[in-house]
Structure formats: C-alpha cells, structure tokens
Design a protein around this motif. Structure first.
Motif, mmCIF file in Angstrom:
data_model
loop_
_atom_site.group_PDB
_atom_site.id
_atom_site.type_symbol
_atom_site.label_atom_id
_atom_site.label_comp_id
_atom_site.label_asym_id
_atom_site.label_seq_id
_atom_site.Cartn_x
_atom_site.Cartn_y
_atom_site.Cartn_z
ATOM 1 N N LEU A 65 0.809 -1.221 0.000
ATOM 2 C CA LEU A 65 0.000 0.000 0.000
ATOM 3 C C LEU A 65 0.841 1.270 0.000
ATOM 4 C CD1 LEU A 65 -2.862 -0.965 2.495
ATOM 5 C CD2 LEU A 65 -2.741 -1.315 0.021
ATOM 6 N N GLY A 66 2.117 1.159 -0.325
ATOM 7 C CA GLY A 66 2.989 2.326 -0.314
ATOM 8 C C GLY A 66 2.535 3.450 -1.225
ATOM 9 N N GLY A 67 1.838 3.128 -2.291
ATOM 10 C CA GLY A 67 1.368 4.144 -3.224
ATOM 11 C C GLY A 67 -0.088 4.527 -3.040
ATOM 12 N N VAL A 68 -0.710 4.033 -1.966
ATOM 13 C CA VAL A 68 -2.126 4.325 -1.706
ATOM 14 C C VAL A 68 -2.227 5.517 -0.771
ATOM 15 C CG1 VAL A 68 -4.275 3.436 -0.713
ATOM 16 C CG2 VAL A 68 -2.809 1.942 -2.085
ATOM 17 N N ARG B 160 -1.647 -10.494 3.169
ATOM 18 C CA ARG B 160 -0.745 -9.722 4.011
ATOM 19 C C ARG B 160 -0.668 -8.317 3.428
ATOM 20 N NH1 ARG B 160 -1.492 -14.269 5.807
ATOM 21 N NH2 ARG B 160 0.135 -15.658 6.576
ATOM 22 N N ILE B 161 -0.453 -7.348 4.286
ATOM 23 C CA ILE B 161 -0.353 -5.955 3.860
ATOM 24 C C ILE B 161 1.002 -5.416 4.287
ATOM 25 C CG2 ILE B 161 -1.327 -3.648 4.134
ATOM 26 C CD1 ILE B 161 -4.043 -4.972 4.517
ATOM 27 N N VAL B 162 1.641 -4.671 3.387
ATOM 28 C CA VAL B 162 2.949 -4.086 3.679
ATOM 29 C C VAL B 162 2.972 -2.625 3.251
ATOM 30 C CG1 VAL B 162 4.139 -6.289 3.391
ATOM 31 C CG2 VAL B 162 4.016 -4.732 1.465
ATOM 32 N N ASN B 163 3.992 -1.921 3.794
ATOM 33 C CA ASN B 163 4.307 -0.570 3.355
ATOM 34 C C ASN B 163 3.122 0.386 3.520
ATOM 35 O OD1 ASN B 163 6.028 1.364 2.384
ATOM 36 N ND2 ASN B 163 5.882 0.729 0.257
ATOM 37 N N VAL B 164 2.590 0.439 4.721
ATOM 38 C CA VAL B 164 1.397 1.234 4.997
ATOM 39 C C VAL B 164 1.801 2.595 5.560
ATOM 40 C CG1 VAL B 164 -0.768 1.285 6.291
ATOM 41 C CG2 VAL B 164 0.132 -0.887 5.485
ATOM 42 N N SER B 165 1.223 3.662 5.011
ATOM 43 C CA SER B 165 1.523 5.009 5.508
ATOM 44 C C SER B 165 1.008 5.165 6.936
ATOM 45 C CB SER B 165 0.864 6.062 4.613
ATOM 46 O OG SER B 165 -0.541 6.071 4.808
ATOM 47 N N LYS B 166 1.553 6.135 7.642
ATOM 48 C CA LYS B 166 1.143 6.365 9.036
ATOM 49 C C LYS B 166 -0.344 6.694 9.137
ATOM 50 C CE LYS B 166 5.663 7.762 10.626
ATOM 51 N NZ LYS B 166 6.083 7.119 11.838
ATOM 52 N N THR B 167 -0.856 7.453 8.189
ATOM 53 C CA THR B 167 -2.273 7.820 8.210
ATOM 54 C C THR B 167 -3.153 6.589 8.070
ATOM 55 O OG1 THR B 167 -1.754 9.950 7.209
ATOM 56 C CG2 THR B 167 -4.033 9.224 7.077
ATOM 57 N N ILE C 93 -5.853 4.502 10.713
ATOM 58 C CA ILE C 93 -7.209 4.088 10.361
ATOM 59 C C ILE C 93 -7.370 2.584 10.567
ATOM 60 C CG2 ILE C 93 -8.884 3.921 8.474
ATOM 61 C CD1 ILE C 93 -7.589 6.563 7.401
ATOM 62 N N PHE C 94 -6.348 1.813 10.205
ATOM 63 C CA PHE C 94 -6.388 0.364 10.429
ATOM 64 C C PHE C 94 -6.519 0.056 11.916
ATOM 65 C CE2 PHE C 94 -4.110 -1.511 6.437
ATOM 66 C CZ PHE C 94 -5.168 -1.088 5.650
ATOM 67 N N ARG C 95 -5.796 0.783 12.756
ATOM 68 C CA ARG C 95 -5.874 0.552 14.202
ATOM 69 C C ARG C 95 -7.254 0.916 14.740
ATOM 70 N NH1 ARG C 95 -0.330 1.930 14.290
ATOM 71 N NH2 ARG C 95 -0.780 4.141 14.486
#
Length: 110
Positions: A47-50, A76-83, A87-89
């Motif tokens: 998700l680095g580019g999302v 599996r999910i990788v490369n997630v932005s802080k924002t 939201i995931f949390r």
C-alpha cells in the motif's frame, strides 16, 4: 487505481497506487479472483502508493482476507503510511489482517 503485479514463491504481490475506494474496489476484486484461480490464494498488498482508502476499500480487504484464508491462503499488507495505519488501528483491521513492514517479512509469514 493502478497496480503492478509480480509473483514470488507462489505469492502474488500487488503494488497499489492511487485511491482504494468504491470506484476501484470492484476492479481489484476481479483481478484477485482471476489471479487466485491461476496462481493460488496467497497475496501481498503493498500500500505504499495508496493515499486514501474508504469503507469500500476496507470492506474489500476484509472480505478478501476471509475468502483467501478459507482457501488455505491469506492476505498480508505491507508498506502502509502512518495515516492509513492509524485508520487500520481505529477500525481494528490490524487485529484481523497481518501488516508487515517489508515484503520480505510478509513472504516469510506464509
């Protein structure tokens, strides 16, 4: 939304770019359906580019995880932005779907 696709050790890796929203969720769902029947049921979403995910995107991620896990695979999910991590949390997705720092870590988890 755009994406690139690669395969490593029987795992399909999709690098996503743009927004994962109602307009794009269906396209991604169909691609997963096609790819899983061809190559198996293990996927990594990078998700680095999302930059944005709406409720349709979250719903897609959750339903794909359930279906892939039921088929003996998983998501599996990788490369997630802080924002998006926040939201995931808040939405508790991170308690259901495994999120990793790197693609290598996610690959090792299968």
């Amino acid at each position: 939304m755009e994406y690139t696709e690669s395969k490593t050790n029987g795992v399909t890796i999709l690098k996503l770019f743009g927004n994962l929203d109602m307009l794009n969720a269906g396209i991604l769902k169909e691609r997963i359906k096609e790819s899983s029947s061809e190559t198996g049921y293990k996927f990594i979403f990078d998700l680095g580019g999302v930059s944005f995910i709406d409720s349709s995107g979250f719903g897609l991620i959750m339903s794909l995880n359930d279906k892939l896990t039921a088929q003996g695979g998983g998501l599996r999910i990788v490369n997630v932005s802080k924002t998006i991590q926040q939201i995931f949390r808040i939405s508790k997705i991170s308690s259901v779907i495994q999120i990793y720092e790197t693609t290598e870590d996610a690959l090792a988890s299968f």
